[in-house]
Design a protein around this motif. Structure first.
Motif, short mmCIF file in Angstrom:
data_model
loop_
_atom_site.label_atom_id
_atom_site.label_comp_id
_atom_site.label_asym_id
_atom_site.label_seq_id
_atom_site.Cartn_x
_atom_site.Cartn_y
_atom_site.Cartn_z
N ILE A 167 69.32 126.12 -25.13
CA ILE A 167 68.68 127.26 -25.80
C ILE A 167 67.32 127.52 -25.19
O ILE A 167 66.49 126.62 -25.09
CB ILE A 167 68.53 126.99 -27.31
N ALA A 168 67.10 128.77 -24.77
CA ALA A 168 65.80 129.21 -24.28
C ALA A 168 65.71 130.71 -24.58
O ALA A 168 66.25 131.54 -23.84
CB ALA A 168 65.62 128.94 -22.80
N ILE A 169 65.05 131.07 -25.68
CA ILE A 169 65.00 132.45 -26.14
C ILE A 169 63.67 133.06 -25.72
O ILE A 169 62.61 132.63 -26.20
CB ILE A 169 65.16 132.51 -27.68
N PRO A 170 63.68 134.02 -24.82
CA PRO A 170 62.43 134.56 -24.28
C PRO A 170 61.57 135.22 -25.35
O PRO A 170 62.09 135.71 -26.36
CB PRO A 170 62.91 135.60 -23.25
N PRO A 171 60.25 135.23 -25.13
CA PRO A 171 59.37 135.91 -26.09
C PRO A 171 59.64 137.41 -26.13
O PRO A 171 60.05 138.01 -25.13
CB PRO A 171 57.97 135.62 -25.54
N ARG A 172 59.46 137.99 -27.32
CA ARG A 172 59.61 139.42 -27.56
C ARG A 172 60.99 139.94 -27.15
O ARG A 172 61.13 141.09 -26.73
CB ARG A 172 58.49 140.20 -26.87
N SER A 173 62.00 139.09 -27.29
CA SER A 173 63.38 139.51 -27.02
C SER A 173 64.04 139.93 -28.32
O SER A 173 63.70 139.44 -29.40
CB SER A 173 64.16 138.39 -26.35
N THR A 174 65.01 140.84 -28.23
CA THR A 174 65.63 141.37 -29.44
C THR A 174 67.10 140.99 -29.59
O THR A 174 67.66 141.12 -30.68
CB THR A 174 65.52 142.91 -29.45
N SER A 175 67.74 140.54 -28.52
CA SER A 175 69.17 140.21 -28.62
C SER A 175 69.57 139.24 -27.51
O SER A 175 70.26 139.62 -26.56
CB SER A 175 70.02 141.48 -28.55
N THR A 176 69.14 138.00 -27.65
CA THR A 176 69.48 136.96 -26.67
C THR A 176 70.67 136.16 -27.17
O THR A 176 70.68 135.71 -28.32
CB THR A 176 68.28 136.02 -26.45
N GLU A 177 71.67 135.96 -26.32
CA GLU A 177 72.85 135.19 -26.71
C GLU A 177 72.86 133.82 -26.05
O GLU A 177 72.49 133.68 -24.88
CB GLU A 177 74.14 135.93 -26.33
N VAL A 178 73.26 132.82 -26.82
CA VAL A 178 73.49 131.46 -26.34
C VAL A 178 74.95 131.14 -26.60
O VAL A 178 75.46 131.39 -27.70
CB VAL A 178 72.57 130.46 -27.06
N ARG A 179 75.62 130.60 -25.60
CA ARG A 179 77.06 130.38 -25.72
C ARG A 179 77.42 128.96 -25.31
O ARG A 179 76.90 128.44 -24.32
CB ARG A 179 77.82 131.38 -24.85
#
Length: 301
Positions: A167-179
């Protein structure tokens, strides 16, 4: 007696495992302004080797400081009554038995299904994630309540963990997927009884799909949570069969309005991508790597 905030159990309680002071006596004290605190409480198994769980639910004592809790089983010897920091100290064979997060109402098994429990040589670990931003300390005896039977039922179930640690969710992102996608080691049909999605506060949605025969063109939905809420993590009853050769794909979607990347971790500010799936026979949904811990977690291909 259980605190008024505890969900109804739905069966007759025979055992409980709760937070305690070191040594096993008295409540555990969460210090003021402790922030994120992950504490583990050790218990020698009181069961005879044939005992099965027929239902479980939470005992929510001090909701002000409680984030979530999980009851694990392990074969690694511990000290009865010990209290220790969970981070980096969990046994590799720790097996998820039951858990609670806001919204979870527990579960009662069908009459022909019992959940596996460790016998006299095994141990329980109650892992409690506290979150106290107040200057006031709080005492707590939250935990997990069990209903059990000593007459083994024909089908033995376990909770299996699907998802991803990558998991690495970028800052100010609105729809990041982890699979996460994996291949269970099932050699016979696996009967899915229920599942719970677990993410933290950045989670938007989660789905678990079955790739029949491992073929992405033959996809069947197992669990679909289109609007995830950390404050209402409800277990979904299911009646699905996974066959040998099927693959499982878990997809978590997030938004991150913050200024820093969010990674996998236990803290509230961190994130998770897990689906906890109750199924029988016990262990059949795990892959070879996660057999001891009942896990099936791999990065997507």
């Amino acid at each position: 007696a259980p605190a008024p905030s505890s969900p109804a159990l739905g069966c007759t309680e025979t055992r409980r495992f709760v937070a305690h002071a070191p040594g096993g006596s008295g409540p555990f004290r969460v210090q003021g302004a402790a922030g994120n605190l992950n504490k583990c409480f050790a218990f020698r198994s009181p069961f005879n080797g044939t005992t099965q769980a027929t239902g479980f639910g939470a005992l929510v004592d001090n909701a002000r400081v409680l984030h979530h809790l999980i009851l694990f089983a392990t074969d690694r010897p511990l000290q009865d009554g010990a209290v220790f920091d969970c981070d980096g100290n969990m046994p590799q064979d720790a097996r998820f038995l039951a858990g609670w997060a806001p919204g979870n109402q527990g579960s009662v098994m069908p009459p022909d299904v019992g959940m596996e429990l460790p016998g006299p040589s095994g141990w329980f670990i109650l892992q409690v994630h506290y979150w106290n931003t107040s200057a006031e300390p709080g005492d707590d005896v939250s935990g997990i309540r069990l209903c059990t039977t000593d007459a083994p039922r024909p089908h033995v179930a376990a909770v299996h963990t699907l998802g991803s640690l990558d998991i690495a969710i970028p800052p100010r992102s609105t729809s990041t997927e982890v699979r996460g996608e994996c291949a269970p080691r099932a050699t016979e049909p696996v009967h899915i009884l229920g599942a719970t999605a677990h993410m933290h506060r950045l989670g938007l949605a989660q789905r678990v799909e079955i790739l029949r025969g491992g073929d992405a063109a033959r996809t069947e939905m197992m669990l679909d949570v289109p609007r995830y809420s950390f404050d209402n993590q409800v277990s979904a009853p299911l009646d699905v069969v996974v066959m040998p050769g099927d693959r499982l794909r878990t997809t978590c979607r997030y938004q991150n309005p913050g200024s820093a990347t969010a990674y996998f971790g236990e803290r509230t500010e961190d994130e998770m991508c897990f689906a906890f799936v109750l199924a029988w026979p016990a262990g059949a949904l795990a892959d070879d790597f996660g057999a001891a811990s009942r896990r099936c977690i791999r990065a997507a291909r």
